[in-house]
Design an enzyme around this catalytic site. Structure first.
Site, short mmCIF file in Angstrom:
data_model
loop_
_atom_site.label_atom_id
_atom_site.label_comp_id
_atom_site.label_asym_id
_atom_site.label_seq_id
_atom_site.Cartn_x
_atom_site.Cartn_y
_atom_site.Cartn_z
N GLU B 50 0.86 -1.18 0.00
CA GLU B 50 0.00 0.00 0.00
C GLU B 50 0.89 1.22 0.00
OE1 GLU B 50 -2.68 0.66 3.28
OE2 GLU B 50 -3.24 -1.45 3.21
N ASP B 61 -5.54 8.97 10.11
CA ASP B 61 -4.16 8.68 10.47
C ASP B 61 -3.69 9.37 11.74
OD1 ASP B 61 -3.11 6.91 8.35
OD2 ASP B 61 -3.81 8.54 7.06
#
Lengths: 394, 265
Positions: B50, B61
């Site tokens: 990824e 995040d």
């Protein structure tokens, strides 16, 4: 007509573009909001605090000396500056804290830019004995040190956010992340009519008291509806609160005033609807000031409360369907209006609200004396006095 | 081979005891050239890569990846450069390469243009953390037309209804968020993870990959005991950010990933 739709959209704007972790949390808030907003007990309690704690209804005041000085349309001021804590923000925090109470959540988090929403949140939390954590960009904690102390006086813990641009945008990011991690005990009290659904609809609901009162008051004072509504737009909560109850009154024109900062031809502005393009920020779609690869741009205004690269989805929609018009006012024009209102009416407006006053005065000068303008005086200017003195070299 | 096929192949025909290991690295951290060598190195060890595209407000995040994105943006990395990097990586591997990308980056590029560029660069699929499955139909149709897969995430807070919806629309596997929170290095996995994976399992037959907060071999072992694979991100980004020297970093990355791989198998 009913806005937003079931998925939280105002036309193509709004919605809920959030990570999977957040979706269920927002579902819970949305359900609670729909369950309680028309609940009789909830209404009764809200009205009680509006009346006895906030000091509502706020007056609709005919600014006769200002009107005469300009020699045009009649100017009425909706005096949200007279609310407890000095701004419209408290309408929303009282509403949301009552919701948090019903959800059994005793830990309240919020973001703040200039500190006004932080102060209003801290007050509501003190009133209900709830733990209060305010995320504030590190940069803003320095610029607004007095409001940091004010929040602390009210028992809140202020957490400086040192990521990104260290301003409001980053404070929202941190608050959302806190919510994701702690949603079981925590309620996120978003301060403007922005963010993922249900926040834009919920904040509008609690702020609509402004427009509902203004409508009754102008009918009583002038015997008819106004020709224009004018309000400043950062995220847009005071503006949507005034505008929304007039949505179906097609003859009432609505004007949102965005900050042109140092000028629209410079990068130092926050004129989101005027110069932005549709994009996604903080989990919702709206006009957005962004670069060619989709990064939100740094924004600027003398008014910290208008300094945000996105804008409420409902305003984005009003713009597209032509229901409201969005104009801009520079720092300098806002300062001039700040001084003018102080001298002619003995009212010191917040520098944010001064943007609305500036445009309202310009508009009044072009109109006949039988026209009526309502300007939302969303907050008082005590917090801005030192900064204006500095700018004037006093 | 289309991207969708490449992602599917990663899981079909895999012996039951061999679990999938995926690495997440950010594009352009500390700069594009160096991050490309890290991606190449990672592809030697893992089954799926990824690549995170930098964004200044990465909602899903935590601080480690957010800081990496900031470094990338400060280095002036452009989207076009990242597509070019993906294209170079494609010539060296048949393992799936997915972009982790926030929705606004796609929309601002233009939906069609972004998807076409991704497909042309040999990217196999997209993970869009802020795109809920209920809003995904338009982008899904256009991605599939170009052979691109879309992978959706589900979290312990997700309702069964949303898990089913995500599973129906997801390509190859379902991304299961291990915890209540954002990405980051955690010392312990959530205690309710097994129950969550069990719940997802009853909703879909898709392979389940678990990510967020996985920091080392022990957690990979725990996760692969109950799911089909593990995704390691922040721990790698942190390791690379803390190292000073590229060659040293490459050595450490290789060692760490082979330990994880062993744990996964």
């Amino acid at each position: 007509m009913s806005l937003p739709d079931k998925a939280g959209f105002f036309g193509m704007y709004g919605g809920r573009f959030v990570p999977a972790e957040l979706n269920a949390v927002l579902d819970e808030i949305e359900q609670a909001f729909h369950q309680f907003k028309n609940d009789e007990d909830f209404q009764r309690e809200l009205n009680y605090y509006f009346k006895y704690y906030v000091g509502r209804p706020s007056p609709l005041y005919y600014a006769e000396r200002l009107t005469n000085a300009i020699g045009g349309a009649k100017i009425y001021l909706k005096r949200e500056d007279l609310n407890h804590m000095g701004a419209h923000k408290i309408n929303n925090t009282i509403g949301q804290v009552l919701l948090a109470k019903r959800l059994g959540k005793n830990r309240i988090i919020a973001e703040t830019g200039a500190g006004q929403h932080g102060v209003a949140t801290a007050a509501a939390c003190a009133l209900f004995g709830m733990e209060c954590i305010i995320y504030m960009g590190e940069e803003d904690t320095r610029r607004q040190a007095l409001n940091v102390f004010r929040m602390e006086l009210l028992g809140a813990k202020v957490v400086p956010v040192a990521t990104g641009t260290r301003t409001l945008k980053d404070a929202v990011d941190e608050a959302l992340k806190d919510l994701i991690a702690n949603y079981k005990t925590t309620f996120y009290m978003l301060g403007s009519a922005v963010g993922p659904a249900p926040y834009p609809a919920m904040v509008k609901h609690f702020q609509s008291v402004i427009g509902q009162e203004a409508k009754e008051q102008i009918l009583e004072l002038a015997g008819r509806l106004p020709d224009y509504l004018v309000a400043c737009v950062g995220g847009g909560s005071n503006a949507i609160g005034l505008f929304a109850p007039f949505f179906d009154d097609k003859d009432v024109k609505m004007i949102g005033v965005e900050p042109a900062g140092r000028g629209l031809d410079t990068p130092d502005h926050a004129a989101t609807i005027t110069l932005g393009t549709p994009g996604i920020i903080h989990g919702y779609k709206c006009y957005l000031l962004q670069d060619d690869e989709g990064e939100p741009l740094p924004v600027y205004s003398i008014a910290a409360g208008l300094d945000y690269p996105g804008v409420g989805p409902e305003h984005s929609y009003y713009k597209d369907i032509g229901r409201a018009e969005y104009v801009t006012v520079t720092d300098q024009e806002a300062i001039d209006a700040f001084l003018k209102l102080a001298k002619t009416e003995g009212i010191i407006p917040a520098i944010e609200s001064s943007h609305a006053v500036a445009y309202g005065m310009k508009l009044a000068a072009e109109l006949d004396p039988d026209k009526i303008i309502i300007i939302n005086l969303s907050g008082r200017g005590d917090k801005d006095v030192a900064e204006v003195a500095r700018i004037l070299g006093k | 081979m289309t991207g969708i096929e490449r992602i599917n192949n990663c899981f079909t025909g895999r012996a039951a005891r061999k679990k999938c290991l995926a690495a997440f690295l950010t594009a352009g951290d500390p700069d594009l050239t160096v991050s490309e060598t890290y991606c190449r190195a990672a592809l030697q060890h893992v089954d799926l890569l990824e690549i995170g595209l930098p964004f200044s407000d990465p909602m899903a995040d935590g601080p480690v990846i957010q800081a990496a994105y900031k470094r990338t943006l400060s280095a002036g990395t452009r989207l076009g450069d990242i597509f070019a990097m993906a294209q170079r990586l494609r010539t060296t591997t048949e393992k799936p390469i997915l972009f982790m990308v926030y929705l606004n980056i796609i929309l601002q590029r233009g939906l069609v243009r972004f998807l076409q560029e991704a497909a042309d660069s040999g990217v196999d699929g997209l993970i869009v953390p802020d795109l809920p499955p209920e809003e995904a139909d338009e982008i899904l149709g256009m991605a599939h037309q170009r052979g691109l897969g879309l992978v959706f995430l589900v979290a312990p807070t997700s309702t069964d209804e949303r898990i089913k919806l995500a599973a129906v629309k997801s390509t190859g596997f379902l991304y299961c968020v291990s915890l209540r929170g954002v990405t980051g290095v955690r010392t312990k996995l959530g205690t309710d993870l097994p129950e969550f994976i069990q719940r997802v399992r009853t909703s879909t037959d898709l392979p389940l990959m678990v990510g967020f907060g996985i920091s080392g071999p022990e957690q990979v072992r725990q996760v692969t005991a109950i799911a089909d694979g593990a995704i390691v991100g922040s721990a790698l980004v942190k390791l690379l950010a803390e190292g000073e020297d590229r060659d040293e970093n490459l050595r450490k990355l290789g060692e760490f990933l082979s330990a994880l791989k062993k744990a996964a198998e």
